[in-house]
Design an enzyme around this catalytic site. Structure first.
Site, PDB file in Angstrom:
ATOM      1  N   GLY A 542       0.840  -1.209   0.000  1.00 30.05           N
ATOM      2  CA  GLY A 542       0.000   0.000   0.000  1.00 30.05           C
ATOM      3  C   GLY A 542       0.862   1.241   0.000  1.00 30.05           C
ATOM      4  CD  GLU A 543       4.119   2.800   3.013  1.00 27.63           C
ATOM      5  OE1 GLU A 543       5.024   3.253   2.268  1.00 27.63           O
ATOM      6  OE2 GLU A 543       4.370   2.279   4.109  1.00 27.63           O
ATOM      7  N   GLY A 544       0.925   3.609  -1.769  1.00 29.54           N
ATOM      8  CA  GLY A 544       1.178   4.151  -3.101  1.00 29.54           C
ATOM      9  C   GLY A 544       2.431   3.568  -3.733  1.00 29.54           C
TER      10      GLY A 544
END
Ligand SMILES: Cc1cc2nc3c(=O)[nH]c(=O)nc-3n(C[C@H](O)[C@H](O)[C@H](O)COP(=O)(O)O)c2cc1C
Length: 576
Positions: A542-544
């Site tokens: 996640g997080e980008g």
């Protein structure tokens, strides 16, 4: 009623306002006659001021040696600022001229004495900042009068204020408000240079005018704007002509047909989105990491404590997370958006405080949020997309943080695609068999309870969503409305994209699937959206992070379409 000015005089006032420019190029060496400078300073001195305190002074600087020392002070700060910029921004900044200290015959420093007039200065006692505002108004008068005299003015703010004050001999109680470079010019640019250079765009007036309350946008005499409806109305199908032109150009480029594989499709889709071939390069890029907490955390769907959301937000802001490392490598900026973290976050640069509420409610017990909250989060996401594009970004990248958000994502994916919870629920950060079974059961119970209708995307978001899901959906819609590509990260962005596309099917045209996450629900999502992931490395952070890895791929696809020679232009023979 007081008389209005005659038409031509009114026009002149509006003309000088419209044609005032911050000037940094094309100064003439001609000296400024003292009487002209005197008129301009007299205009500055007529500015309004708090309690009529007239807190300004004007230091007129012409001495070359002094200007050289001041230019050196500004140069140091320019270099420090440049060192902090991500790749594409740094290149754009390199081309900008930020001061003309030595190119102009006169520099004027405008200062503020915040003590002038004593303690009973009207207005300043309650709002000390009004002293500074008053000096700024003097600057505005000076700037407008200078334009009318044909004098260019450039405001330089790359200074440590006290360093500059010392150079100008200001007493300790007097502050520098503005440092202005003034000289005659041959012409004034029709638009701000930063707009022409692609650094930023002018915000439309309709974005800035609110009726009665912040957020109720409405121009005078018009009905309030329904922002979500406006965003949805602006989303249109990709431009078929631009896509055909891109396809045709790919076939004429000096390479075997189709040899760039999926990147050829990326370039064609970018052309369709931009409505022209070649499309603009998708840079600078900005990752927006939307962070929020989830009431369903209470169901024991993850071993991580909820506080980790806020702790990771601090880590993103300190530059210590994986997304920061990847973004630095790819030359992208990272912005963190608090849309619903269950903690009070300190205001720091890089954090956008847009909290809808301190976390959602537990969706096994009731709706995660109200419909109004879902709409507010959608509008927030769209506004952030718009502001990041206005700030000059030409590619948006989704990021997310929210402990328990893979559970909410699984429920959203089931609601939008009809997938079985057992197929759409994954192990998130890594959970044992018992937790996994509980997670599936939680998703099943949520679906049973809410009986979601995929034809009511706001209702689905309200039932299960995290605030980050709803805001990400708005972010995607905002990008689509502005025809700017948005690179999607994994399963959380995918779930948000399902909501966005349910609201506006043409929004898919703006979406580029950065990667395929290891979460099973993500594959379901990508096939439902008809998107092909660019990177497939078994990541599930996640997080980008997955999306940022795909950024250079999307940018390379655009650059190839723009830069690669064609068989005819390069004189290369084609395969017979
Ligand atoms: C408070 C303030 C500080 C500024 N500082 C700088 C600066 O350090 N360097 C620079 O190149 N421009 C600076 N500018 C100019 C702005 O970039 C410019 O006003 C803006 O791009 C809008 O363009 P326009 O003034 O031509 O409409 C400053 C402007 C203001 C109002």
């Amino acid at each position: 009623m007081a008389e209005e000015y005659p038409r031509d005089q009114r026009d002149a006032v509006y003309r000088v306002i419209a044609e005032r420019r911050d000037v940094r190029q094309g100064f003439r060496p001609d000296p400024v006659p003292p009487e002209v400078l005197g008129r301009v300073l007299a205009a500055a001195h007529q500015a309004p001021s708090v309690g009529f305190s007239q807190p300004w002074d004007f230091i007129v600087i012409t001495d070359r040696a002094r200007r050289e020392r001041i230019a050196a002070l500004a140069g140091r700060h320019r270099d420090a600022f440049a060192a902090d910029l991500p790749g594409a921004r740094a290149r754009a900044f390199d081309r900008l001229k930020i001061e003309s200290i030595l190119d102009t015959p006169v520099n004027i420093a405008v200062s503020c004495d915040r003590t002038r007039g004593g303690r009973h200065t009207l207005g300043r006692a309650t709002q000390p900042r009004t002293a500074d505002f008053s000096s700024v108004l003097a600057v505005a008068n000076l700037w407008l009068a200078a334009r009318a005299e044909g004098l260019g003015v450039g405001w330089v703010s790359f200074f440590d204020e006290r360093e500059l004050a010392a150079e100008l001999g200001l007493p300790a109680h007097v502050a520098v408000i503005a440092y202005l470079c003034v000289g005659f010019v041959d012409q004034f640019a029709p638009e701000p240079e930063l707009a022409t250079a692609g650094w930023a765009r002018r915000r439309p007036l309709s974005w800035a005018v609110h009726a009665e309350e912040f957020g109720r946008r409405a121009m005078p005499g018009e009905e309030p704007v329904d922002q979500l409806a406006d965003v949805l109305a602006a989303i249109a199908a990709p431009d078929a002509e631009a896509m055909a032109a891109a396809r045709e150009r790919q076939d004429r480029m000096t390479k075997p047909r189709g040899s760039l594989g999926a990147l050829e499709d990326v370039s064609v889709r970018l052309a369709g989105l931009a409505g022209g071939c070649p499309p603009p390069l998708p840079e600078p890029a900005c990752v927006a990491v939307f962070a929020a907490d989830h009431g369903v955390h209470a169901q024991g769907v993850t071993p991580w404590p909820q506080e980790v959301t806020a702790q990771m937000v601090a880590n993103f802001l300190a530059g210590g997370a994986v997304v920061n490392a990847f973004a630095a490598q790819a030359g992208a900026e990272v912005t963190v958006v608090d849309v619903g973290v269950a903690a009070d976050l300190e205001p720091v640069p890089g954090l956008l405080p847009r909290k809808i509420a301190r976390g959602t409610a537990d969706f096994t017990e009731g709706p995660a949020m109200t419909r109004d909250q879902a709409t507010a989060a959608l509008v927030t996401g769209a506004e952030i997309a718009r502001d990041l594009v206005a700030a000059g970004n030409r590619c948006l990248v989704t990021g997310d943080m929210g402990i328990a958000n893979t559970t909410a994502s699984a429920a959203l994916i089931c609601a939008f695609t009809g997938a079985d919870p057992a197929d759409a629920t994954g192990r998130g950060t890594g959970i044992d068999a018992a937790t996994y079974a509980r997670k599936i059961d939680v998703v099943c119970r949520g679906l049973d309870r809410h009986q979601p209708d995929s034809g009511d995307p706001v209702g689905v978001l309200a039932a299960f969503g995290g605030f980050e899901h709803a805001a990400l959906a708005g972010f995607i819609l905002g990008a689509a409305a502005l025809r700017v590509p948005v690179i999607l990260d994994g399963v959380i962005a995918g779930a948000a994209a399902l909501a966005a596309v349910a609201l506006a099917p043409d929004a898919t045209a703006a979406c580029f699937a950065g990667h395929r996450s290891a979460e099973p629900g993500h594959a379901v999502t990508l096939s439902h959206l008809g998107l092909r992931p660019l990177v497939d490395l078994g990541m599930r952070l996640g997080e980008g992070t997955g999306a940022v890895l795909a950024l250079p791929l999307v940018q390379s696809a655009a650059r190839a379409l723009r830069d690669v020679a064609t068989f005819d232009s390069a004189g290369v023979a084609e395969k017979s």
